[in-house]
Scaffold this active site. Structure first.
Site, mmCIF file in Angstrom:
data_model
loop_
_atom_site.group_PDB
_atom_site.id
_atom_site.type_symbol
_atom_site.label_atom_id
_atom_site.label_comp_id
_atom_site.label_asym_id
_atom_site.label_seq_id
_atom_site.Cartn_x
_atom_site.Cartn_y
_atom_site.Cartn_z
ATOM 1 N N HIS A 1 -5.582 6.789 7.482
ATOM 2 C CA HIS A 1 -5.031 5.800 6.564
ATOM 3 C C HIS A 1 -3.512 5.784 6.738
ATOM 4 O O HIS A 1 -2.850 6.806 6.627
ATOM 5 C CB HIS A 1 -5.377 6.160 5.115
ATOM 6 C CG HIS A 1 -6.790 5.884 4.761
ATOM 7 N ND1 HIS A 1 -7.155 4.876 3.900
ATOM 8 C CD2 HIS A 1 -7.934 6.475 5.150
ATOM 9 C CE1 HIS A 1 -8.476 4.865 3.773
ATOM 10 N NE2 HIS A 1 -8.968 5.834 4.516
ATOM 11 N N ASP B 1 -2.778 -0.493 6.640
ATOM 12 C CA ASP B 1 -3.647 -0.930 5.544
ATOM 13 C C ASP B 1 -3.112 -2.204 4.893
ATOM 14 O O ASP B 1 -3.892 -3.077 4.484
ATOM 15 C CB ASP B 1 -3.784 0.168 4.500
ATOM 16 C CG ASP B 1 -4.711 1.286 4.965
ATOM 17 O OD1 ASP B 1 -5.242 1.175 6.086
ATOM 18 O OD2 ASP B 1 -4.901 2.266 4.223
ATOM 19 N N ASP C 1 0.849 -1.185 0.000
ATOM 20 C CA ASP C 1 0.000 0.000 0.000
ATOM 21 C C ASP C 1 0.889 1.240 0.000
ATOM 22 O O ASP C 1 2.024 1.203 0.501
ATOM 23 C CB ASP C 1 -0.931 0.017 1.217
ATOM 24 C CG ASP C 1 -1.944 1.158 1.140
ATOM 25 O OD1 ASP C 1 -2.653 1.253 0.122
ATOM 26 O OD2 ASP C 1 -2.023 1.959 2.089
#
Length: 233
Positions: A152, A157, A7
């Site tokens: 985030h 993630d 990610d």
């Protein structure tokens, strides 16, 4: 089988507009077991993040200014993903940023560095057509806690995606393969046991099931913008 869950966080939405990667994280899984061999890097993008991007990841220009620039860590990334299947949620987004950064650094494209790239978002859409398939939605669907995800972050993630992937593909746990712990640790190939199929019962699909299958393929065609592989045969 070595899989990498990757990610990124970025300064904005488009590398063509000068936006850059500010964080990259990779979580390694071998034979469906997390190894703890993670790669996690913050990057100095030499620019500010768009306000919306900053609200998402919370990584300020001041914080990032003390970290390396992408060209300084390209070899580290290349060595880490070499030969692996890389699994990314909404892969086109991360891939376009990775390729922009790699091109700027004079390196090969990302898809030429790893074995394959798998888009877990497309896989989720095939499993759950017509439903929300964001990472948060999948965590909720599969009972994976993401209560600690207030912002985030690429590493968090990636870890959540690895858990979601195991849940989405849990049927693969039943593959007829004999894994020995010492084999995994020493990097040896797992032994595949012979399976007698003569006792398996063949069940034909009913007309209703065939019609439902065609409807499902219609949904896949619409989502992908082209005929799915079952209709290309």
């Amino acid at each position: 089988m070595r899989q990498i869950f990757l990610d990124t966080e970025t300064t904005g939405l488009e590398p063509s507009q000068g936006h850059r990667i500010v964080e990259i994280a990779c979580v390694e899984m071998v034979n469906r077991s997390l190894t703890g061999n993670h790669l996690h890097l913050y990057l100095n993008p030499d620019r500010d993040s768009d306000p919306e991007a900053l609200r998402i990841h919370g990584l300020t220009t001041e914080f990032l200014s003390g970290h390396p620039r992408f060209p300084e860590i390209t070899d580290q990334i290349i060595d880490y993903v070499k030969g692996a299947e890389v699994i990314i949620h909404n892969a086109p987004f991360d891939k376009k940023f990775l390729n922009a950064e790699l091109t700027r650094a004079g390196k090969p494209l990302f898809e030429d560095l790893c074995d394959t790239i798998t888009d877990s978002l497309l896989h989720a859409r095939e499993l759950h057509p017509g439903k929300r398939n964001s990472l948060d939605a999948l965590c909720e669907r599969y009972g994976i806690s993401n209560a600690h995800r207030t912002l985030h972050g690429a590493l968090l993630d990636s870890e959540l995606l690895a858990e979601v992937w195991l849940a989405m593909t849990r049927g693969q746990d039943a593959l007829l393969m004999d894994f020995d712990a010492s084999d995994v640790q020493n990097g040896r190939t797992a032994r595949v046991e012979k399976f007698d199929t003569s006792g398996l019962k063949v069940v034909a699909a009913s007309a209703e099931e065939m019609a439902a299958h065609e409807t499902y393929l219609d949904v896949l065609d619409k989502a992908s913008g082209e005929p799915c592989v079952w209709r290309k045969a």
